[in-house]
Write an enzyme that holds these catalytic residues in place. Structure first.
Site, PDB file in Angstrom:
ATOM      1  N   ASP A  23       0.831  -1.213   0.000  1.00  0.00           N
ATOM      2  CA  ASP A  23       0.000   0.000   0.000  1.00  0.00           C
ATOM      3  C   ASP A  23       0.864   1.261   0.000  1.00  0.00           C
ATOM      4  O   ASP A  23       1.972   1.257   0.545  1.00  0.00           O
ATOM      5  CB  ASP A  23      -0.914  -0.027   1.237  1.00  0.00           C
ATOM      6  N   ASN A  71     -10.929  -2.694  -5.238  1.00  0.00           N
ATOM      7  CA  ASN A  71     -10.215  -1.720  -6.068  1.00  0.00           C
ATOM      8  C   ASN A  71     -10.905  -1.454  -7.409  1.00  0.00           C
ATOM      9  O   ASN A  71     -10.618  -0.462  -8.070  1.00  0.00           O
ATOM     10  CB  ASN A  71      -8.753  -2.142  -6.292  1.00  0.00           C
TER      11      ASN A  71
HETATM   12  C1  IPE Z   1      -5.280  -2.754  -0.142  1.00  0.00           C
HETATM   13  O1  IPE Z   1      -5.002  -1.407  -0.296  1.00  0.00           O
HETATM   14  C2  IPE Z   1      -5.248  -3.436  -1.467  1.00  0.00           C
HETATM   15  C3  IPE Z   1      -3.948  -3.537  -2.125  1.00  0.00           C
HETATM   16  C4  IPE Z   1      -2.808  -3.118  -1.668  1.00  0.00           C
HETATM   17  C5  IPE Z   1      -3.969  -4.171  -3.394  1.00  0.00           C
HETATM   18  P1  IPE Z   1      -6.161  -0.319  -0.401  1.00  0.00           P
HETATM   19  O2  IPE Z   1      -5.491   0.990  -0.586  1.00  0.00           O
HETATM   20  O3  IPE Z   1      -7.142  -0.722  -1.431  1.00  0.00           O
HETATM   21  O4  IPE Z   1      -6.854  -0.420   1.033  1.00  0.00           O
HETATM   22  P2  IPE Z   1      -7.754   0.629   1.816  1.00  0.00           P
HETATM   23  O5  IPE Z   1      -8.814   1.092   0.862  1.00  0.00           O
HETATM   24  O6  IPE Z   1      -6.876   1.769   2.234  1.00  0.00           O
HETATM   25  O7  IPE Z   1      -8.287  -0.102   3.004  1.00  0.00           O
HETATM   26  C1  IPE Z   2      -1.642   0.258  -3.367  1.00  0.00           C
HETATM   27  O1  IPE Z   2      -1.409   1.609  -3.388  1.00  0.00           O
HETATM   28  C2  IPE Z   2      -1.830  -0.331  -4.738  1.00  0.00           C
HETATM   29  C3  IPE Z   2      -3.210  -0.726  -5.035  1.00  0.00           C
HETATM   30  C4  IPE Z   2      -4.226  -0.708  -4.210  1.00  0.00           C
HETATM   31  C5  IPE Z   2      -3.450  -1.196  -6.384  1.00  0.00           C
HETATM   32  P1  IPE Z   2      -2.600   2.634  -3.351  1.00  0.00           P
HETATM   33  O2  IPE Z   2      -2.985   2.961  -4.756  1.00  0.00           O
HETATM   34  O3  IPE Z   2      -3.709   2.175  -2.487  1.00  0.00           O
HETATM   35  O4  IPE Z   2      -1.896   3.906  -2.690  1.00  0.00           O
HETATM   36  P2  IPE Z   2      -2.533   4.901  -1.640  1.00  0.00           P
HETATM   37  O5  IPE Z   2      -3.031   4.100  -0.480  1.00  0.00           O
HETATM   38  O6  IPE Z   2      -3.643   5.618  -2.350  1.00  0.00           O
HETATM   39  O7  IPE Z   2      -1.400   5.793  -1.280  1.00  0.00           O
HETATM   40 MG    MG Z   3      -4.128   2.391  -0.514  1.00  0.00          MG
END
Ligand code: IPE
Ligand code: IPE
Ligand code: MG
Length: 256
Positions: A23, A71
């Site tokens: 993340d 997502n």
């Molecule tokens: C979790 O991250 C999913 C992945 C890293 C693929 P998210 O960014 O989607 O999680 P939330 O929404 O902050 O809980």
């Molecule tokens: C994790 O990074 C990757 C995916 C969920 C695909 P994020 O895209 O959630 O990054 P933040 O949490 O918005 O910084």
């Molecule tokens: Mg995230």
């Protein structure tokens, strides 16, 4: 796969299976006034570094959360970019995976992916299937609740077909219907990006995982940061419901 904790080269207990919620890509980019896409691209470098460090350390399985069931609700442009990156990375990394002896497996509901991506996934799984140094699982369109529900659905089908009696369903049988019954549960569950939540990742399998939260955004999580997480894991006492004394005796006997 070896069910006992494997000792690392310097004799510290090493997780057999590590799971990581990658993340923080978006925030990494926004802090640099870059589009979120740049963060996702930068994250691929970390994937490479952590896969290679895992092989070097002797980890048997690594499961990376790349795209959750939730997502899909992101803006269409970001979802499309993530699909394109997934496709491109599968193409560009296949040789590198084989050079390091890494077998790839995708876990999650594949039906939702474009046909071309499904084909590509099947190809890379096939090409790397004989590699033995480490299993890399990429969780894509994966959700912990989905995994539990699909296991329940399979069991119901088995029961209706008379292959199993409802009273025979126990935790052991249930877990054989989950996505990766051939692996030990993750010993170490890492989440980067500063948030301290599971976000519907391995709900069943993380019942006794050790959790490690890093404030680093995923593109900044490198081999050094990973080794710190592994060292932290090595210092933990896993008790599995026992007293500290009982757990020490079990660990000394190599039965933990
Ligand atoms: C979790 O991250 C999913 C992945 C890293 C693929 P998210 O960014 O989607 O999680 P939330 O929404 O902050 O809980
Ligand atoms: C994790 O990074 C990757 C995916 C969920 C695909 P994020 O895209 O959630 O990054 P933040 O949490 O918005 O910084
Ligand atoms: Mg995230």
């Amino acid at each position: 796969m070896n069910k006992d904790a494997s000792p690392s080269s310097d004799d510290q207990p090493l997780p057999r299976h590590v799971a990581i919620v990658m993340d923080g890509n978006g925030r990494w980019a926004l802090r640099r006034r870059l589009p979120r896409a740049a963060g996702h691209r930068a994250g691929i470098k970390s994937v490479r570094a952590i896969v290679e460090e895992s092989v070097r350390q002797g980890i048997q399985a690594l499961t990376l959360f790349a795209f959750s069931s939730e997502n899909w609700h992101r803006p269409k442009s970001e979802v499309n970019l993530l699909m394109d990156l997934f496709m491109g990375t599968l193409r560009s990394e296949v040789n590198r995976l084989s050079e390091h002896g890494v077998r790839l497996r995708i876990i999650g509901e594949r039906a939702a992916f474009p046909e071309k991506l499904r084909q590509r996934v099947a190809e890379v799984e096939k090409v790397t299937s004989a590699n033995e140094a480490m299993l890399l699982q990429v969780a894509a369109n994966y959700g912990g609740r989905w995994d539990i529900v699909q296991a329940a659905r399979r069991l119901v089908a088995d029961a209706r077909a008379g292959r199993i009696a409802p009273e025979d369903v126990d935790e052991g049988i249930f877990s054989t219907r989950l996505s990766f019954p051939d692996l030990p549960d993750p010993d170490l569950f890492i989440r980067t990006g500063g948030e301290q939540r599971i976000s519907n990742f391995l709900l069943w399998q993380s019942a006794y995982s050790e959790f490690y939260f890093s404030d680093l955004m995923w593109p900044d999580f490198d081999a050094l940061a990973y080794r710190e997480a592994l060292a932290d894991f090595a210092g933990r006492q896993r008790r599995f419901g026992l007293t500290g004394d009982q757990a020490s005796i079990r660990a000394a006997n190599g039965t933990s």
